[in-house]
Design an enzyme around this catalytic site. Structure first.
Site, mmCIF file in Angstrom:
data_model
loop_
_atom_site.group_PDB
_atom_site.id
_atom_site.type_symbol
_atom_site.label_atom_id
_atom_site.label_comp_id
_atom_site.label_asym_id
_atom_site.label_seq_id
_atom_site.Cartn_x
_atom_site.Cartn_y
_atom_site.Cartn_z
ATOM 1 N N VAL A 87 -62.216 -23.657 -3.018
ATOM 2 C CA VAL A 87 -61.235 -24.456 -3.762
ATOM 3 C C VAL A 87 -61.703 -24.627 -5.207
ATOM 4 O O VAL A 87 -60.915 -24.459 -6.144
ATOM 5 C CB VAL A 87 -60.980 -25.819 -3.076
ATOM 6 C CG1 VAL A 87 -60.179 -26.742 -3.975
ATOM 7 C CG2 VAL A 87 -60.256 -25.610 -1.747
ATOM 8 N N VAL A 90 -61.205 -21.276 -7.160
ATOM 9 C CA VAL A 90 -59.807 -20.979 -7.494
ATOM 10 C C VAL A 90 -59.225 -22.025 -8.445
ATOM 11 O O VAL A 90 -58.486 -21.685 -9.367
ATOM 12 C CB VAL A 90 -58.958 -20.826 -6.212
ATOM 13 C CG1 VAL A 90 -57.490 -20.667 -6.546
ATOM 14 C CG2 VAL A 90 -59.461 -19.641 -5.393
ATOM 15 N N GLU A 91 -59.561 -23.271 -8.243
ATOM 16 C CA GLU A 91 -59.005 -24.343 -9.070
ATOM 17 C C GLU A 91 -59.497 -24.295 -10.514
ATOM 18 O O GLU A 91 -58.718 -24.426 -11.436
ATOM 19 C CB GLU A 91 -59.321 -25.720 -8.473
ATOM 20 C CG GLU A 91 -58.516 -26.075 -7.250
ATOM 21 C CD GLU A 91 -57.056 -26.389 -7.539
ATOM 22 O OE1 GLU A 91 -56.660 -26.530 -8.708
ATOM 23 O OE2 GLU A 91 -56.290 -26.501 -6.569
ATOM 24 N N SER A 92 -60.806 -24.148 -10.707
ATOM 25 C CA SER A 92 -61.362 -24.302 -12.060
ATOM 26 C C SER A 92 -62.299 -23.187 -12.491
ATOM 27 O O SER A 92 -62.767 -23.208 -13.627
ATOM 28 C CB SER A 92 -62.117 -25.622 -12.151
ATOM 29 O OG SER A 92 -63.278 -25.564 -11.331
ATOM 30 N N TYR A 177 -51.676 -19.221 -4.525
ATOM 31 C CA TYR A 177 -52.839 -20.100 -4.445
ATOM 32 C C TYR A 177 -53.448 -20.063 -3.035
ATOM 33 O O TYR A 177 -54.664 -19.897 -2.881
ATOM 34 C CB TYR A 177 -52.438 -21.531 -4.826
ATOM 35 C CG TYR A 177 -53.537 -22.542 -4.635
ATOM 36 C CD1 TYR A 177 -54.501 -22.734 -5.612
ATOM 37 C CD2 TYR A 177 -53.608 -23.313 -3.474
ATOM 38 C CE1 TYR A 177 -55.521 -23.659 -5.437
ATOM 39 C CE2 TYR A 177 -54.616 -24.242 -3.296
ATOM 40 C CZ TYR A 177 -55.573 -24.407 -4.280
ATOM 41 O OH TYR A 177 -56.575 -25.326 -4.095
#
Length: 191
Positions: A87, A90-92, A177
């Site tokens: 997570v 992928v997020e940051s 996502y």
């Protein structure tokens, strides 16, 4: 007329290529009126036509930098290490200062409305962000009975969207996502 059209087309194509190649382009018009372009001039007749855009050198961010915090979050909240790390990736992209267009902040991209319920005072503090994001993942895992695609869809689009559609919502961003996190999660589990 045909000759000019060819030259204009060539100039247009050169400009498009420059956007991707990022090289200085030089131009020379010979005695017959033919326009020549190159990124390696062979004579002083060539004049600079388009200047190279400098490439930004992004700092290299270690994917292991936050492993100790992720392990603490795993232990405290019972969420798999590989899932938390996927997570974050992928997020940051492991950037603790990341801010999305929608205002999500930090490593796990926490929305401002969720900060208080996740006990986060500073979303840019890696420890607080990872602990809060992992708590949110734990809540979603329980809510969606550990059905990971639904959990990830809710993390991205919000639980209301998942509840409304009773599946991964038909939003391209959310579907992409979910795929990216699932793929990254699988890679981290194998390593």
């Amino acid at each position: 007329m045909l000759k000019k059209t060819g030259i204009i087309l060539f100039v247009t194509l050169s400009i498009v290529c420059v956007n991707y190649a990022f090289a200085d382009i030089y131009m020379y018009i010979d005695s017959s009126g033919i326009v020549h372009f190159t990124n390696v001039p062979t004579s002083s007749d060539y004049k600079l036509y388009i200047k190279e855009k400098p490439q930004k050198v992004l700092p290299r961010i270690s994917t292991k930098k936050y492993d100790d915090i992720i392990k603490k979050a795993q232990k405290k909240h019972g969420v798999e290490f590989s899932l938390i790390k996927a997570v974050i990736k992928v997020e940051s992209g492991f950037n603790p200062k990341a801010v999305s267009k929608k205002g999500a902040k930090g490593l796990m991209q926490i929305m401002p409305d969720n900060l208080k319920t996740l006990f986060i005072k500073d979303p840019f503090n890696p420890l607080q962000n990872i602990m809060g994001g992992t708590l949110y993942l734990r809540r979603l895992l329980r809510r969606y009975e550990y059905k990971l695609p639904l959990v990830l869809a809710a993390y991205n689009a919000g639980p209301e969207a998942v509840d409304k559609h009773k599946r991964v919502p038909p939003y391209r961003e959310t579907q992409d996502y979910v795929r990216k996190v699932m793929k990254t999660y699988s890679q981290y589990k194998k390593s």
